[in-house]
Write a protein that holds these residues in place. Structure first.
Motif, mmCIF file in Angstrom:
data_model
loop_
_atom_site.group_PDB
_atom_site.id
_atom_site.type_symbol
_atom_site.label_atom_id
_atom_site.label_comp_id
_atom_site.label_asym_id
_atom_site.label_seq_id
_atom_site.Cartn_x
_atom_site.Cartn_y
_atom_site.Cartn_z
ATOM 1 N N CYS A 10 0.854 -1.191 0.000
ATOM 2 C CA CYS A 10 0.000 0.000 0.000
ATOM 3 C C CYS A 10 0.884 1.232 0.000
ATOM 4 C CB CYS A 10 -0.905 0.022 1.236
ATOM 5 S SG CYS A 10 -2.280 -1.126 1.089
ATOM 6 N N ALA A 12 0.148 3.945 1.803
ATOM 7 C CA ALA A 12 0.195 4.372 3.211
ATOM 8 C C ALA A 12 -0.719 3.440 3.986
ATOM 9 C CB ALA A 12 -0.288 5.808 3.346
ATOM 10 N N CYS A 14 -3.715 2.716 6.505
ATOM 11 C CA CYS A 14 -4.909 3.335 7.083
ATOM 12 C C CYS A 14 -4.985 2.982 8.570
ATOM 13 C CB CYS A 14 -6.159 2.850 6.357
ATOM 14 S SG CYS A 14 -6.080 3.108 4.579
ATOM 15 N N TYR A 16 -7.198 1.969 10.608
ATOM 16 C CA TYR A 16 -8.029 0.875 11.136
ATOM 17 C C TYR A 16 -7.620 -0.484 10.585
ATOM 18 C CZ TYR A 16 -9.935 1.416 6.482
ATOM 19 O OH TYR A 16 -10.038 1.497 5.122
ATOM 20 N N CYS A 17 -6.578 -0.503 9.722
ATOM 21 C CA CYS A 17 -6.322 -1.689 8.905
ATOM 22 C C CYS A 17 -5.363 -2.666 9.585
ATOM 23 C CB CYS A 17 -5.731 -1.246 7.566
ATOM 24 S SG CYS A 17 -5.276 -2.632 6.521
ATOM 25 N N GLY A 59 -4.017 -5.201 0.753
ATOM 26 C CA GLY A 59 -3.193 -4.321 -0.034
ATOM 27 C C GLY A 59 -3.924 -3.549 -1.124
ATOM 28 N N ASN A 93 -7.523 1.838 -5.115
ATOM 29 C CA ASN A 93 -7.739 2.925 -4.181
ATOM 30 C C ASN A 93 -8.039 4.204 -4.949
ATOM 31 O OD1 ASN A 93 -7.881 2.855 -1.472
ATOM 32 N ND2 ASN A 93 -5.689 3.013 -1.095
ATOM 33 N N ARG A 130 -7.117 7.614 5.198
ATOM 34 C CA ARG A 130 -7.121 7.223 3.787
ATOM 35 C C ARG A 130 -6.258 8.219 3.023
ATOM 36 N NH1 ARG A 130 -8.842 2.366 2.513
ATOM 37 N NH2 ARG A 130 -9.430 3.128 0.465
#
Ligand code: SF4
Length: 382
Positions: A10, A12, A14, A16-17, A59, A93, A130
């Motif tokens: 990814c 960046a 997030c 909560y991930c 991802g 994304n 996000r």
């Protein structure tokens, strides 16, 4: 068979991930793709069933340069028997893909795009950390349409700290204003080790309110139904004919092969999962010429007994709101009837108003949808 390809990168992270994904590993993109292809080549020798769906998940698969996705997809088409009508999905994304990129993705055979929109409230997107804003969602959606995608999903999250029913309805209305073919709604869970959970525990964010989250779910169901979306699974709605074929394979408890770091596979009485760290995965595949059963990347696995397979078929199938589990399918698969296997549980739960049973098909009742986990647990062997 469904084929899942995990891209664990990814731009960046997030807040909560807790998915198996990493940032700052751009230098491993090519070695990882080579390992993924190698795992595919080895497993394709053993698993030759036709592939009805392929899913690039993560991802964020679209952080990879298009040339690397080309390598992955063209190899899959070469080594697996991918059906002509296969659903081929990529997650993406908002704000990370140009029109050229999306056109190239479509040209590679990807025919469904799943966009992680999550919210149409700037404050909520910032809290979720996000990388995109609200405008990016609409822009990416329009680009996807211009690139020829006629099957688009939007992921949305509810039950956020501080989220109000008004902001959730606003998010839903904005999402539906784009007219996606499919919508997935996820209730936030505060996963161990995530910054968001730490912030809630430290009192820096308000704790999500489960009663309010239930109200949000109900208002979403009403809103989606009024716009012609059919709820075919507890968390998924689509226009008729746009149900996600890949996920239907999971819910029907049919075989799937997962390639990549941390990916899970199921079939032939066995479930196994791959090592999670990217470097460990690459090392397992480097120079692998033979397939130690079930995969050179497997970290561990478990045999699935017939009784557990039956229980899991119920647990997953009941998530399908109208399809549920058909007596005829169950009997054909296991050689026994639902009634003779689970008669007592079925009668107890229908009596409690949690299941609907007409002797041919078993489904959750409307009340049962809100208490799904309690229902599913009744079918699993203790
Ligand atoms: S983009 Fe998706 S997979 Fe990546 S960190 Fe955010 S939630 Fe996790």
């Amino acid at each position: 068979m469904a084929l899942y390809l995990h891209i664990p990168f990814c731009q960046a992270r997030c807040s909560y991930c807790d998915f198996n994904t990493y940032v700052g590993l751009d230098h491993l993109y090519q070695p990882y793709v080579s390992a993924l292809i190698q795992e595919g080549r080895l497993l394709a020798q053993q698993y030759s069933q036709p592939v009805g769906s392929l899913f690039l998940g993560g991802g964020t698969p679209t952080v990879l340069p298009i040339e690397l996705l080309r390598q992955v997809l063209t190899t899959c088409f070469e080594i697996f028997v991918v059906e002509d009508s296969a659903e081929i999905t990529s997650e993406a994304n908002p704000g990370t893909v140009s029109l050229d990129y999306l056109q190239a993705l479509r040209g590679l055979g990807v025919n469904r795009l799943s966009l992680g929109a999550q919210s149409f409230d700037e404050g909520e997107l910032a809290m979720l950390e996000r990388i995109h804003d609200v405008q990016h969602v609409g822009l990416t959606f329009e680009r996807a349409r211009a690139a020829g995608f006629d099957n688009l999903n939007l992921d949305l999250i509810y039950g956020l700290p501080g989220q109000t029913l008004t902001s959730w309805v606003h998010t839903l209305e904005c999402a539906l204003g784009l007219a996606p073919e499919h919508v997935s709604l996820y209730c936030l869970t505060l996963e161990e080790g995530t910054p968001m959970r730490d912030r809630v525990l430290a009192g820096r964010l308000p704790a999500p309110d489960p009663d309010l989250a239930a109200d949000m779910y109900e208002s979403a169901a009403e809103c989606l139904a009024s716009k012609g979306y059919r709820q075919y699974e507890i968390s998924n709605w689509s226009l008729p004919g746009y149900e996600c074929a890949h996920n239907l394979t999971y819910w029907r408890n049919r075989p799937y092969l997962g390639l990549g770091a941390g990916a899970h596979s199921w079939g032939v009485g066995l479930r196994w999962w791959n090592v999670r760290p990217v470097m460990a995965y690459i090392h397992r595949l480097m120079g692998a010429r033979q397939t130690p059963w079930p995969s050179p990347a497997a970290e561990d696995g478990e045999r699935i007994s017939r009784l557990l397979e039956m229980g899991e078929t119920l647990m997953l199938g009941l998530r399908l709101v109208y399809e549920g589990v058909a007596e005829a399918d169950f009997h054909q698969r296991f050689g026994v009837s639902l009634e003779e296997t689970y008669g007592d549980v079925i009668h107890e739960l229908t009596g409690a108003g949690l299941l609907a049973w007409d002797q041919t098909r078993l489904c959750l009742s409307e009340r049962g949808r809100l208490l799904g986990n309690q229902v599913f647990a009744k079918f699993l062997p203790s």
